[in-house]
Design a protein around this motif. Structure first.
Motif, PDB file in Angstrom:
ATOM      1  N   GLN A   1      -5.025  70.993  37.179  1.00 29.23           N
ATOM      2  CA  GLN A   1      -4.929  69.841  36.267  1.00 29.23           C
ATOM      3  C   GLN A   1      -4.207  68.655  36.900  1.00 29.23           C
ATOM      4  O   GLN A   1      -4.192  67.578  36.337  1.00 29.23           O
ATOM      5  N   ASN A   2      -3.582  68.882  38.052  1.00 28.55           N
ATOM      6  CA  ASN A   2      -2.639  67.927  38.605  1.00 28.55           C
ATOM      7  C   ASN A   2      -3.297  67.180  39.757  1.00 28.55           C
ATOM      8  O   ASN A   2      -4.005  67.776  40.560  1.00 28.55           O
ATOM      9  N   MET A   3      -3.033  65.880  39.863  1.00 36.98           N
ATOM     10  CA  MET A   3      -3.657  65.111  40.946  1.00 36.98           C
ATOM     11  C   MET A   3      -2.931  65.285  42.267  1.00 36.98           C
ATOM     12  O   MET A   3      -3.349  64.729  43.281  1.00 36.98           O
ATOM     13  N   GLU A   4      -1.830  66.075  42.264  1.00 38.24           N
ATOM     14  CA  GLU A   4      -1.105  66.332  43.508  1.00 38.24           C
ATOM     15  C   GLU A   4      -0.740  65.031  44.218  1.00 38.24           C
ATOM     16  O   GLU A   4      -0.802  64.948  45.446  1.00 38.24           O
ATOM     17  N   GLY A   5      -0.415  64.020  43.449  1.00 36.51           N
ATOM     18  CA  GLY A   5       0.037  62.763  44.046  1.00 36.51           C
ATOM     19  C   GLY A   5      -1.045  62.027  44.817  1.00 36.51           C
ATOM     20  O   GLY A   5      -0.758  61.155  45.623  1.00 36.51           O
ATOM     21  N   ARG A   6      -2.288  62.394  44.594  1.00 36.62           N
ATOM     22  CA  ARG A   6      -3.380  61.688  45.272  1.00 36.62           C
ATOM     23  C   ARG A   6      -3.882  60.566  44.365  1.00 36.62           C
ATOM     24  O   ARG A   6      -3.850  60.674  43.154  1.00 36.62           O
ATOM     25  N   GLU A   7      -4.360  59.499  45.004  1.00 43.25           N
ATOM     26  CA  GLU A   7      -4.771  58.321  44.221  1.00 43.25           C
ATOM     27  C   GLU A   7      -6.181  58.513  43.703  1.00 43.25           C
ATOM     28  O   GLU A   7      -7.105  57.836  44.127  1.00 43.25           O
ATOM     29  N   ILE A   8      -6.353  59.450  42.790  1.00 44.78           N
ATOM     30  CA  ILE A   8      -7.702  59.789  42.339  1.00 44.78           C
ATOM     31  C   ILE A   8      -8.066  58.946  41.122  1.00 44.78           C
ATOM     32  O   ILE A   8      -8.956  58.107  41.194  1.00 44.78           O
ATOM     33  N   VAL A   9      -7.351  59.161  40.024  1.00 39.43           N
ATOM     34  CA  VAL A   9      -7.509  58.265  38.871  1.00 39.43           C
ATOM     35  C   VAL A   9      -6.394  57.229  38.976  1.00 39.43           C
ATOM     36  O   VAL A   9      -5.219  57.569  38.967  1.00 39.43           O
ATOM     37  N   ARG A  10      -6.777  55.964  39.112  1.00 36.28           N
ATOM     38  CA  ARG A  10      -5.768  54.914  39.265  1.00 36.28           C
ATOM     39  C   ARG A  10      -5.613  54.187  37.946  1.00 36.28           C
ATOM     40  O   ARG A  10      -6.592  53.880  37.286  1.00 36.28           O
ATOM     41  N   HIS A  11      -4.377  53.971  37.558  1.00 37.10           N
ATOM     42  CA  HIS A  11      -4.161  53.396  36.232  1.00 37.10           C
ATOM     43  C   HIS A  11      -2.843  52.652  36.210  1.00 37.10           C
ATOM     44  O   HIS A  11      -1.963  52.863  37.055  1.00 37.10           O
ATOM     45  N   ALA A  12      -2.712  51.758  35.239  1.00 36.65           N
ATOM     46  CA  ALA A  12      -1.476  51.018  35.052  1.00 36.65           C
ATOM     47  C   ALA A  12      -1.447  50.509  33.625  1.00 36.65           C
ATOM     48  O   ALA A  12      -2.449  50.549  32.918  1.00 36.65           O
ATOM     49  N   THR A  13      -0.287  50.042  33.230  1.00 33.42           N
ATOM     50  CA  THR A  13      -0.208  49.419  31.916  1.00 33.42           C
ATOM     51  C   THR A  13      -0.680  47.974  32.023  1.00 33.42           C
ATOM     52  O   THR A  13      -0.722  47.403  33.116  1.00 33.42           O
ATOM     53  N   LEU A  14      -0.967  47.399  30.884  1.00 32.75           N
ATOM     54  CA  LEU A  14      -1.442  46.016  30.874  1.00 32.75           C
ATOM     55  C   LEU A  14      -0.444  45.114  31.585  1.00 32.75           C
ATOM     56  O   LEU A  14      -0.805  44.297  32.428  1.00 32.75           O
ATOM     57  N   ALA A  15       0.853  45.345  31.292  1.00 30.87           N
ATOM     58  CA  ALA A  15       1.888  44.507  31.902  1.00 30.87           C
ATOM     59  C   ALA A  15       1.788  44.571  33.427  1.00 30.87           C
ATOM     60  O   ALA A  15       1.700  43.560  34.110  1.00 30.87           O
ATOM     61  N   THR A  16       1.740  45.792  33.950  1.00 26.38           N
ATOM     62  CA  THR A  16       1.661  45.939  35.410  1.00 26.38           C
ATOM     63  C   THR A  16       0.422  45.248  35.933  1.00 26.38           C
ATOM     64  O   THR A  16       0.465  44.532  36.933  1.00 26.38           O
ATOM     65  N   PHE A  17      -0.680  45.445  35.238  1.00 17.04           N
ATOM     66  CA  PHE A  17      -1.938  44.870  35.700  1.00 17.04           C
ATOM     67  C   PHE A  17      -1.843  43.346  35.774  1.00 17.04           C
ATOM     68  O   PHE A  17      -2.199  42.737  36.774  1.00 17.04           O
ATOM     69  N   LEU A  18      -1.306  42.748  34.717  1.00 13.09           N
ATOM     70  CA  LEU A  18      -1.218  41.279  34.704  1.00 13.09           C
ATOM     71  C   LEU A  18      -0.320  40.819  35.836  1.00 13.09           C
ATOM     72  O   LEU A  18      -0.593  39.818  36.498  1.00 13.09           O
ATOM     73  N   GLY A  19       0.731  41.591  36.121  1.00 16.37           N
ATOM     74  CA  GLY A  19       1.647  41.220  37.207  1.00 16.37           C
ATOM     75  C   GLY A  19       1.008  41.413  38.576  1.00 16.37           C
ATOM     76  O   GLY A  19       1.276  40.680  39.513  1.00 16.37           O
TER      77      GLY A  19
END
Lengths: 458, 182, 986
Positions: C688-706
């Motif tokens: 279930q774990n991505m093992e710290g790999r950049e597989i599904v990339r995501h951020a909050t709206l705030a981070t995205f706007l920044g």
């Protein structure tokens, strides 16, 4: 060691051209069928039947009867393939490379080792064919034959390189072996007890009469063949290693693979030679020809190649860490603490730890120990292939697709079956052909004579 | 020639020697005597024997080289024809003429062809397989594949004379001298 | 045949075959013989025999063309060219508008009807799988009377006599039991029947019903209506344990929700979604804030929220600080968005919560904006539990002489405490009409094979009131009859065909020129102006609403299953083998619980446990599900069928015995006990774990706007190989190919709910076989398109990510290089083609595929023998045989079709003309396919977006399918639990 005793070591004293010829030739011509031999052949034959049954099931129901899956698309099939091919390296190495290096101790073991090579290659060759989903067409679709479909194989694939490497290696080893046999066929032709035997051997001897001119050509091409076979031996396992090194799976994509596969091959090859040689020399009382020196030297070779392999493991580990790639690093971690970690440690024990005792002469000269050692190393080399193939595949890039691999009884029956094939061939061989090259033993004797008379210290 | 019509002709005369050393000495003498169509027989290759008989043959290596080159050429030919000319496909975005990937097979085929050349060259040049050869009529010749050492002078040799040659060979401390029926 | 014999004997050896009753053997996965795919073959032998027996009456072996004589075939039939017919499918009192793709008169594929309000062109897994449902060889094929094969003629004559008797008694002793009827014509027919026989009664029952909603609405407004939500208009959504997107009309709702966060196309003010959930659902998995809470706690929070927002709800809810914080944050948020907020209660929440939700909507001025109230979708809205109760008591007291059961399977799924079966035995004449001779059918003297919706004329109402005319695309395969026809026969209307009956009804409805209107309605799949006006509602007396906090140690929650719903789809292999959205289980149900609860009771995955409440007890395997609420166990309904068919029999565990009429959704006070044995479950994703790999990339709206390009900072590649050189399929080294198109795809992770519609659509479009449970446990599932699900953060309430992964069609494909026979090669339009006929099955390509999207036919998985299944296959796609590799082709057959079309009109293929199966099925339009060499195509524009990234791009595979990173819009007041992945990678 003094020069004298060294010479003694290769062949026990007191042998003449005549006695050498008879002692070896008689195993084929005069030796009665013995219980031990029959029993051995029978066991091999049982195994062979197991093999055929498995193949039947395979054709009836498909490769699904094995434990392979997605992500682990290769299992015992390829593990066994690499293992057998590795074993198949000792023979040609001994007969070719050691010939070039003028190692006189090769003489009394090369015939047998070559035979072993051929049979091992035969076992190995079954897997690339049978591991295919559609072997019924695959076996000729991988061959570059013009066909109505206008299709050609794809030469960039390491599997195609395999096809050529394995078939070339098999063919050349066979030629090499047969050429070596011709003069001995002549011997048997002239000295076999029964007419029908004389006739059969006569056919294979092709009318060889020991002419100096023939011997001249014979030696030339034998040397050239050795020259050709030498890079070939090294190339075969290199190319087998490309099956993995060319792919990009973490744990496969490694530049150290070719040398360390070759070393591993020699390692397991010599181990197998010992496994077979030790009982054989006892059974047929060949201690005079296959002397302690042979065992000792082979042990040394194993120690050396074993160290190279160990170095391979080391570099593999280092590179995994040094690459800084999350995938490579996880692959390492997975080997150390993953579900298959016990096998990894077993492999280290078998291939790296235990063989270190070969540093001590006392161990190298302890025959039972050497025998056990050879078994341990063969196990270790099998485990190495298991680790490389399974632990690399079962957890690669996307954790979502990770899985496990569990062999089924058909994986095992296939494996044991090929051993049956191997031993069946081997037992038949020791009965119908001289297990030691007679004419080369004669050469050895004459060389000794020269050295004695000349008293020259080589 | 007409001489031989009188009495039964022979293939040649065969002399047996008891050791490698004597064989070599005898061979040298035979050569010095000027015999041409001679040959020696032994159960294993003896170094210097050919020189002693004054024979030399270095054709085979060239033959093998030729075979090797044919293998080399056909490997390149095959792969380039298939991958570039006859069946040009985009395989994983690799160039059609991705020559490094072709090297392994080039190497293998070169070795294969050369090896075939070597073995069949040897057999061919040696005129094998040869089901019948007069020498096998000599009972003692059996040991040639075991522990015997022989020198044979064939009747085709210009200097060959049934009596004289036999005499000459006996003079070389031969263990035995035999006439070989054709 | 000896092969069968062999496998019989092997089967005996097998420790367990898939779908067998739970046995204590977790080793079956290692057992080469326990292979239900093989046992299926064995069954097929048997079915052949049975077909022969039924040969006289059944027509399973007849070629389909005979069934629709060409004289009747619609004009414009061009062999090889599919036609589309508008229709609709009903499920559990809801309907979905569809287009049925028909090849030469054989329906092969379902698409959504863009005109239809509940579909908007998309579908759900059930609709996609319904084709398989129609061709199912296990459907009942003959009319049966007391176990004897008989004919419709017999039935209609005998029923006429029976009805004469009833009519004499004004219908006394006659009862009709249906599912919730949303078909106007059927409703009208039953209504008429009841008029002629006033003493007769009509009951409706479905195990998955909206009783609570009905009660809640009654409490709130004093009348029963159907709410219709407009998620486009909603800025703030609050779900009280509602599976809005996985439930009826979820297709439409998720579409509207997704439009509220179309950030890739420049939208900046995203909607915000708070989900309170008793168990993880696809709905909660895309919420910005998700809190797992026991049903009772959710009730308390709802009450607290109501009080905070000034509704006079009595009582003093106790909340923990976290819950309190939530209530405050939500209250603030909705007040700031009056008229733009929306409260939704799940069907398993108590009436109180429903009424609170509706009252809140009213008080915040959402009514008429984000939610509208319409006349009930059912022709007659019954509380199902009461309805069935009254029926059973009537049967029990011998008041019922004749019971007509139209659809449904009450013997299997009626509330356990009612003793439906015993009561049923007392009825003299029992008539059952259904698709299968199931548990109920076998208990009736009469069984009438029902016509599948793809075979019948009917009509259906949608949630927003719009009606659809259901038209068949094939004559009934097994001579089935529609409910309408059965009712007609009962009503003494003789043997009227449903076509006539439906037309009759609509003659009275459609004004104007009937023929034109009728033709238009049938063609469009939507009846104009059938929506009907909204209902005016007024909240009444909130003060005395009762809300009940948790009671007892451990709750049992009953939920519909994402694959078999209430059990009706149990025999549909496609659905059975579709991994359930979050558990990723196939072929089974389980006792789903949170990690903590499992530890509390010392349980591990696959342990068999006894769940007991009072006398009722079931034995179920445990499945630990992150994000499940504490102290509760969720059981999915519809498994353990006894007479579902060869695929569905004995799959999973029947949990209806635990479900009395008093506890439809929640049964408190359960005890759980490990039995010491285990049972192997077939899960398709073990890690279930991505093992710290950049597989599904995501951020909050705030981070995205920044940092708008946060998603693209992960691939560390040398400049010269970066990016995707469009136009040269195969990257810089490849032979430059002249091609008009370069195909590519974008998948938007921000809007994917993981609903599985695409997965089943792919299966239907590409003739993907099922392999059975044992093969799945051995890691051999065949779905070309899988939805990876990863968790991040706290195990009790993790953030879930869905990522659909099929072949990404790498420019520099690792699989191609290693194939020794050139069976997988690139074409000049950038497709990574798989040449099945050339494949020899070395599996090297799969080993070297970093995405592991290739699937291998380890056995002969495709059913080559059953005739019905042959009919249902897509004729444009090869059926793969044993020993070959297969994978996603970008629906190359659809590309070719479009190419032919375009060539014939001598133009280029238009953007959006080629839509892949997964794309059309996707309710949220998360999948976009098209020509990436055309800068104006939708897909090119999306690839321009700063959220666009390549999965495993650092391997320089240059995938043609790229992903849009996920952007969530959490409330700053509630600090985001989810790890700020985007933030790390500045």
């Amino acid at each position: 060691m003094s020069d004298h005793s060294r010479l003694e070591a290769v062949i026990a004293p007191g042998y003449t051209l005549t006695s050498v010829t008879d002692k070896i030739g008689d195993i084929v011509t005069k030796d009665p069928i013995r219980k031990g031999w029959v029993g051995g052949l029978f066991l091999g034959f049982i195994g062979l039947q197991l093999f055929l049954m498995t193949v039947l099931m395979l054709f009836e129901f498909g490769v699904g009867i094995w434990g392979i899956n997605i992500p682990v698309g290769w299992g015992f099939d390829i593990i066994n393939f690499v293992w057998w091919i590795g074993i198949g390296h000792a023979g040609t190495l001994i007969s070719a490379i050691l010939l070039l290096f003028r190692q006189d101790w090769r003489t009394s073991i090369n015939r047998f080792a070559e035979a072993m090579t051929l049979f091992a290659v035969a076992c190995a060759a079954t897997f690339p064919l049978l591991h295919m989903g559609r072997p019924e067409v695959g076996f000729y679709w991988v061959a570059p034959i013009p066909n109505v479909m206008g299709m050609w194989p794809q030469f960039r694939s390491p599997l195609m390189w395999d096809v050529f490497a394995i078939s070339t290696y098999g063919t050349v080893s066979l030629l090499f072996w047969i050429v070596g046999l011709i003069p001995d066929f002549a011997t048997l032709r002239d000295h076999a007890d029964k007419a029908w035997k004389r006739n059969i051997f006569g056919v294979f001897a092709m009318g060889w009469r020991g002419s100096a001119i023939h011997w001249g050509r014979y030696e030339t091409i034998y040397l050239i063949l050795a020259g050709l076979a030498t890079p070939l031996v090294l190339s075969v396992h290199t190319i087998v290693s490309f099956d993995f090194a060319v792919a990009q799976v973490p744990g496969w994509h490694t530049t150290v693979f070719p040398p360390y596969f070759v070393a591993g091959a020699i390692y397991s090859g010599f181990a197998m030679v010992l496994t077979l040689m030790i009982p054989l020399r006892k059974f047929y009382k060949l201690e005079d020809f296959i002397t302690m020196r042979h065992l000792n030297t082979m042990a040394k070779v194993m120690l050396t190649t074993g160290l190279i392999v160990a170095y391979g493991y080391l570099i593999e580990g280092f590179m995994g860490w040094y690459s800084g790639s999350v995938y490579e690093r996880y692959m390492l971690l997975n080997r150390f603490i993953g579900p298959y970690a016990p096998y990894y440690y077993a492999l280290l024990a078998c291939n790296v730890l235990i063989p270190q005792c070969l540093w001590f002469r006392s161990c190298r000269r302890n025959i039972p120990l050497l025998f056990v050692m050879s078994l341990v190393i063969n196990t270790g080399m099998w485990l190495e292939r298991f680790i490389i193939i399974v632990t690399s595949l079962h957890r690669d890039f996307l954790p979502s697709s990770w899985g496990m691999y569990y062999p089924t009884i058909f994986d095992w029956s296939m494996f044991i079956g090929t051993m049956g094939l191997f031993f069946s061939l081997l037992f038949i061989f020791v009965r119908i052909l001289p297990v030691i090259s007679i004419f080369e033993m004669r050469v050895l004797l004459s060389e000794e004579a020269h050295k004695k008379s000349g008293g020259s210290h080589a | 020639m007409h001489k031989e019509t009188a009495e039964p002709s022979v293939f040649g005369i065969l002399a047996e020697f008891s050791s490698e050393k004597e064989l070599l000495e005898a061979a040298a003498k035979v050569r010095d005597e000027g015999y041409k169509s001679t040959d020696a027989y032994s159960a294993y290759p003896i170094h210097g024997l050919l020189e002693a008989l004054g024979k030399k043959d270095s054709l085979i290596p060239w033959f093998i080289l030729a075979c090797g080159l044919i293998g080399f050429a056909s490997a390149w030919g095959l792969q380039v024809f298939v991958a570039v000319i006859d069946y040009p496909l985009n395989i994983g975005g690799r160039p059609l003429f991705s020559w490094p990937a072709f090297l392994p097979i080039v190497f293998e085929l070169t070795v294969l062809f050369a090896a075939f050349g070597a073995v069949f060259g040897m057999i061919g040049f040696n005129g094998l397989p040869l089901p019948y050869h007069p020498l096998f009529n000599v009972e003692a010749f059996k040991s040639a594949s075991r522990d015997g050492f022989f020198i044979g002078i064939e009747s085709t040799d210009p200097k060959f004379d049934r009596a004289k040659t036999a005499q000459f060979l006996k003079g070389l401390k031969a263990k035995g001298v035999y006439e070989v029926e054709p | 045949m000896n092969e069968t014999k062999l496998w019989k004997s092997l089967e005996e050896k097998a420790a367990i075959t898939a779908g067998g009753a739970p046995k204590a053997d977790s080793h079956d996965r290692f057992n080469p013989f326990s292979n239900d795919f093989l046992s299926r073959r064995e069954f097929l032998e048997w079915s052949g025999g049975m077909a022969a027996v039924l040969g006289a009456a059944g027509c399973t072996r007849q070629p389909n063309e005979k069934m629709i004589p060409y004289t009747k075939a619609p004009e414009r039939v061009i062999p090889g060219k599919p036609l589309f017919y508008a229709s609709a499918m009903s499920l559990g009192g809801g309907s979905l508008g569809l287009l049925v793709e028909s090849h030469m008169g054989r329906p092969t594929k379902i698409e959504g009807n863009p005109e239809h309000p509940t579909s908007m062109g998309a579908t759900d897994p059930f609709a996609q799988a319904s084709v398989m449902g129609m061709y199912d060889p296990d459907r009942s094929k003959v009319l049966i009377q007391n176990g004897q094969v008989t004919f419709w003629g017999n039935f209609s004559t005998q029923i006429a006599a029976l009805m004469a008797m009833h009519r004499a008694k004004k219908g006394q002793g006659l009862r009709i039991l249906t599912e919730n009827v949303i078909s106007p014509s059927l409703g009208a027919a039953i209504g008429e029947l009841l008029k002629t026989m006033p003493e007769a009664a009509w009951h409706q029952y479905e195990p998955i019903n909206r009783d609570n909603e009905i009660d809640g609405l009654k409490q709130a407004f004093g009348k029963s209506v159907t709410p219709w939500y407009d998620l486009k208009a909603a800025k703030v959504l609050v779900s009280f344990d509602s599976d809005l997107f996985g439930d009826l009309s979820g297709v439409r709702y998720s579409r509207d929700f997704a439009e509220g966060r179309a950030i890739a196309t420049g939208k900046k003010d995203l909607n915000r979604f708070y989900a309170l959930e008793s168990q993880p659902t696809v709905t909660g998995s895309i919420a910005d804030h998700r809190m797992p809470a026991r049903v009772g706690d959710i009730e308390s929070m709802a009450a607290a929220l109501a009080q905070k927002l000034g509704l006079g709800v009595s009582g003093k809810p106790e909340l923990n600080p976290e819950q309190r914080k939530w209530v405050d944050a939500i209250a603030e948020d909705v007040q700031a968005n009056k008229g733009q907020s929306l409260f939704i209660a799940g069907r398993w929440q108590s009436p109180a919560v429903h009424s609170i939700a509706h009252a809140l909507n009213a008080s915040l001025g959402n009514t008429g904006k984000t939610v509208r109230y319409l006349p009930t979708i059912e022709i007659r809205a019954d509380k199902n539990s009461d309805s069935i109760k009254s029926l059973v008591s009537a049967m029990g007291s011998d008041q019922v002489e004749t019971l007509v059961i139209l659809g449904g399977n009450p013997v299997f799924d009626a509330p356990a405490d009612l003793g439906f079966v015993n009561a049923l035995e007392k009825v003299k004449t029992r008539i059952h009409s259904g698709l299968y001779l199931d548990e109920t059918g076998s208990k009736c003297q009469w069984h009438i094979p029902e016509a599948h919706y793809l075979e019948s004329w009917s009509d259906l109402r949608a949630h927003n009131g719009v009606s659809t005319i259901v038209q068949p695309t094939i004559a009934p395969l097994y001579g089935g009859k529609t409910h309408l026809e059965v009712i007609a026969a009962i009503a003494g209307k003789g043997d009227k065909s449903s076509y006539d009956l439906v037309r009759e009804y609509w003659k009275s409805q459609l004004g104007g020129d009937f023929e034109t209107n009728w033709r238009k309605a049938v063609q469009d799949g939507v009846v104009e102006k059938s929506a009907g006006g909204g209902e005016s509602v007024a909240v009444q007396g909130a003060a005395n609403w009762k809300w009940t906090p948790n009671t007892g140690e451990l709750d049992i929650q009953f939920r519909p299953d994402a694959s078999v719903w209430d059990g009706r789809f149990a025999n549909n292999g496609w659905l059975q083998e579709t991994p359930r959205p979050l558990t990723k289980l196939t072929w089974d149900n389980a006792a789903v619980m949170s990690p903590n609860t499992a530890t509390k009771y010392g349980l591990k995955n696959e342990m068999l446990v006894d769940l007991q409440v009072g006398e009722d007890k079931v034995r179920v395997p445990v499945w630990i599900q992150p994000g499940h609420c504490a102290d509760a166990v969720t059981l999915h309904l519809g498994y353990g069928r006894r007479m579902a068919g060869r695929i569905g029999n004995q799959v999973g565990v029947d949990v209806y015995p635990l479900r009395p009429s008093t506890a439809t959704w929640l049964r408190p006070g359960a005890t759980i006990k490990a039995t010491g044995s285990t049972y192997a479950l077939a899960c398709t994703q073990s890690h279930q774990n991505m093992e710290g790999r950049e597989i599904v990339r995501h951020a909050t709206l705030a981070t995205f706007l920044g940092n708008p390009t946060f998603a693209q900072h992960h691939e560390h590649l040398p400049k010269n190989v970066q990016g995707l050189d469009v136009g040269t399929a195969g990257g810089e080294y490849a032979p430059k190919a002249e091609a008009d198109y370069q195909w590519g795809m974008v998948v938007n992770l921000g809007s994917c709910t993981g609903c599985n519609a695409c997965v089943v659509a792919c299966q239907a479009e590409n003739n993907i076989p099922i392999v059975g449970k044992t093969e799945v446990t051995r890691g051999r599932e065949m779905n070309w398109l899988r939805i990876d699900r990863y968790y991040e953060g706290d195990g009790e309430n993790p953030v879930a990510h869905h990522q659909p992964v099929a072949c990404v069609h790498c420019e520099t494909a690792p699989c191609e290089v290693v194939c020794p026979v050139g069976a997988t090669v690139h074409d000049n339009e950038g497709l990574n083609n798989m040449v099945y006929n050339r494949c020899v099955g070395t599996k090297y390509c799969s080993n070297n595929c970093p995405y592991k999207v290739r699937h291998f036919n380890f056995f002969e998985y495709s059913d080559m023998t059953t005739p019905q299944l042959k009919l249902g296959r897509n004729p444009d796609v090869t059926v793969r045989s044993r020993g070959v590799m297969e994978k996603c082709t970008y629906c190359v057959q659809r590309i070719s079709a479009a190419r032919i079309e375009a060539k014939s009109e001598n133009r280029k293929i238009r953007d959006g003309e080629v839509k892949t199966a997964c794309q059309t099925a996707c309710p949220t339009q998360s999948i976009v396919f098209g020509d990436i060499s055309d800068p104006n195509s939708q897909v090119s524009k999306l690839k321009e977006a700063s959220l666009n990234y390549s999965l495993l791009g650092e391997l320089n595979t240059k995938p043609r399918t790229t992903y849009l990173a996920k952007v969530s819009n959490p409330n700053p007041k509630l600090e985001a639990k989810q790890p700020e992945q985007g933030a790390h990678h500045e």
